[in-house]
Design an enzyme around this catalytic site. Structure first.
Site, mmCIF file in Angstrom:
data_model
loop_
_atom_site.group_PDB
_atom_site.id
_atom_site.type_symbol
_atom_site.label_atom_id
_atom_site.label_comp_id
_atom_site.label_asym_id
_atom_site.label_seq_id
_atom_site.Cartn_x
_atom_site.Cartn_y
_atom_site.Cartn_z
ATOM 1 N N ASN A 391 37.398 42.912 33.521
ATOM 2 C CA ASN A 391 36.547 43.493 32.481
ATOM 3 C C ASN A 391 37.273 43.634 31.144
ATOM 4 O O ASN A 391 37.025 42.886 30.200
ATOM 5 C CB ASN A 391 36.022 44.853 32.956
ATOM 6 C CG ASN A 391 34.883 45.377 32.097
ATOM 7 O OD1 ASN A 391 34.836 45.154 30.894
ATOM 8 N ND2 ASN A 391 33.954 46.091 32.713
ATOM 9 N N ASP A 392 38.191 44.572 31.065
ATOM 10 C CA ASP A 392 38.814 44.909 29.780
ATOM 11 C C ASP A 392 39.661 43.775 29.216
ATOM 12 O O ASP A 392 39.778 43.640 27.996
ATOM 13 C CB ASP A 392 39.675 46.165 29.938
ATOM 14 C CG ASP A 392 38.864 47.352 30.456
ATOM 15 O OD1 ASP A 392 37.708 47.504 30.009
ATOM 16 O OD2 ASP A 392 39.366 48.095 31.315
ATOM 17 N N VAL A 393 40.256 42.950 30.088
ATOM 18 C CA VAL A 393 41.158 41.897 29.597
ATOM 19 C C VAL A 393 40.407 40.684 29.083
ATOM 20 O O VAL A 393 41.024 39.706 28.653
ATOM 21 C CB VAL A 393 42.146 41.471 30.704
ATOM 22 C CG1 VAL A 393 43.029 42.637 31.112
ATOM 23 C CG2 VAL A 393 41.431 40.875 31.902
ATOM 24 N N ALA A 432 38.799 50.966 31.008
ATOM 25 C CA ALA A 432 38.993 51.411 29.632
ATOM 26 C C ALA A 432 37.849 52.306 29.165
ATOM 27 O O ALA A 432 37.938 52.938 28.113
ATOM 28 C CB ALA A 432 39.124 50.220 28.688
#
Length: 465
Positions: A391-393, A432
């Site tokens: 997700n965040d990366v 995050a």
């Protein structure tokens, strides 16, 4: 003369062990040589332990052998029974065991020296360091384990005045240790250990799951430093060298992980990163863009007509234990002449190298595992990027939205692929705490469901396409 020769021989053996440790760490830097690195490090540890047992002051071998037997049994059981997907939890517990052992050695040796009336001044600092670092490492690692195991929420747990409370706890642990050494009170040193352990809990609670790679690396460094202190307490060169290597490598890894997120270590530890964000920094759905869902059959058609596919593994793959199925899907695609590679972000997952470990277990060729700096240049030529829970990366907000908490973090440029398939259980934000703008990209379609089930359906659909 014999005793001196014996000590000289043991020191030479320690030197050999140290060289093996260093070579082991060096070889661990590459998937191609990692297995050899593990073997060399294990041999070095055997050499250090065996030659330590030959020292004159080592006696009561029944207890020593019993301890080795129990430890070996736990180690073998852990290596055999713990799934690769649970490696972050195991690493956290091993860090805690190292810290706890260092503190236990320091307190026990302190008590012995006090009872015999011989407490050298040059060992008091080492005792203090091992007690405090060992206490916070033990409890902090247990909390990290609980977060990773989802026994407690992975979100930051914060309360008003938390940093003040943390500061008081840490300073209190250090002061108590100093007073304990000055008054030669074992009981007070034990209280210092308990206060340090309380600080360890408070220290890790406000750190979110997205930052676990940094936390695990830092706790690893703490356990190594605690080992150094224990080495000075026991005047054991092997323990000093081994602890120093662990402390140094853990510190460097902490800095590397923080750099990979474009954040300072202080921000990771004290920023309570991962609280659900409202307003700025969240992906906005009021600009006319919508999330588009897809089916395994439609994805199979895209994959079958692709020339190049990049798989982007993340925590979703780890939780679903889908690494073997992902490898099977890649094999099916490669049989059709499709080029398949894997994009590895430094902080994907919950420990350093998490994705590498999982994919290695599935026997994915290491030549197909490409780090972020290597794979980003290939995304513009990629027909399909298959994102599995990362997700965040993969969030483009890191490049464009200055109000986003992840702004400036290097990401995998999956949005530059011709087509993006995201496999995810739901639209819930990642660790995050923010939505991913990638999901609103017109090139992106969402395949909702458990990653393992979705991949298995894809394999069937690709074979039938």
């Amino acid at each position: 003369m014999i005793a001196a020769l014996s000590q000289t021989t043991v020191n030479f053996a320690y030197l050999v062990a140290a060289v093996l440790f260093i070579l082991g760490i060096k070889f661990l830097s590459s998937p191609k040589t990692a297995r050899l690195g593990n073997v060399l490090s294990a041999i070095g540890m055997v050499v250090a332990v065996v030659f330590t047992l030959t020292l004159d002051y080592v006696d009561r071998y029944a207890f020593v052998i019993a301890g080795i037997a129990v430890g070996a049994a736990i180690g073998v059981a852990g290596a055999r029974l713990v799934r690769m997907t649970a490696m972050p939890q195991m690493v956290a517990l091993l860090n805690g065991a190292g810290g706890g052992a260092a503190a236990g050695v320091a307190i026990a040796e302190f008590d012995r020296l006090v009872r015999v009336g011989d407490l050298p001044g040059d060992t008091t600092v080492a005792i203090l360091a091992s007690t405090v670092l060992g206490g916070l490492t033990l409890s902090g690692s247990v909390v990290a384990f609980a977060k990773l195991q989802e026994l407690v929420t992975g979100r930051p747990i914060v309360f008003p005045g938390q940093q003040v409370v943390n500061g008081v706890a840490f300073v209190g642990a250090v002061v108590l240790a100093i007073v304990a050494v000055a008054t030669e009170s074992t009981a007070l040193l034990g209280v210092s250990f308990l206060v340090a352990a309380t600080f360890g809990v408070l220290f890790v609670l406000p750190i979110g799951g997205a930052d676990m790679p940094v936390v695990i690396a830092l706790l690893n460094a703490f356990s190594g430093l605690g080992g150094v202190g224990a080495g000075f307490v026991l005047d054991n060169n092997a323990l000093i060298v081994g602890g120093a290597l662990v402390g140094a490598s853990g510190t460097l890894l902490t800095l590397i992980m923080a750099k990979a997120m474009n954040r300072s270590v202080a921000n990771v530890l004290f920023g309570a990163f991962g609280q659900v964000q409202a307003g700025p920094g969240a992906a906005r759905a009021d600009d006319g863009r919508t999330v588009r869902a897809t089916t395994p059959e439609d994805v199979a058609v895209q994959l079958s007509f692709a020339r190049k596919v990049v798989v982007v593994p993340g925590y979703g793959m780890a939780v679903a234990q889908a690494q073997h199925d992902v490898r099977q899907l890649a094999d099916v695609l490669e049989e059709q002449g499709i080029d398949v590679k894997y994009a590895i972000h430094p902080v994907a997952g919950r420990m350093p190298g998490h994705m590498n470990v999982l994919l290695a277990e599935a026997n994915v060729p290491y030549t197909q595992l490409l780090e972020m700096d290597q794979i980003n240049a290939e995304f513009p030529q990629t027909d399909v990027a298959l994102v599995i829970g990362a997700n965040d990366v993969t969030n483009p907000a890191a490049r464009s939205d200055t109000s986003s908490p992840i702004y400036g973090m290097p990401i995998l440029d999956v949005d530059r692929s011709a087509s993006i398939i995201v496999m995810k259980r739901s639209m819930n934000p990642g660790f995050a705490g923010i939505d991913n703008e990638l999901y609103l990209d017109p090139k992106t379609t969402m395949l909702f469901g458990d990653a393992k089930d979705s991949v298995l359906k894809l394999i069937t659909a690709v074979k039938n396409a």
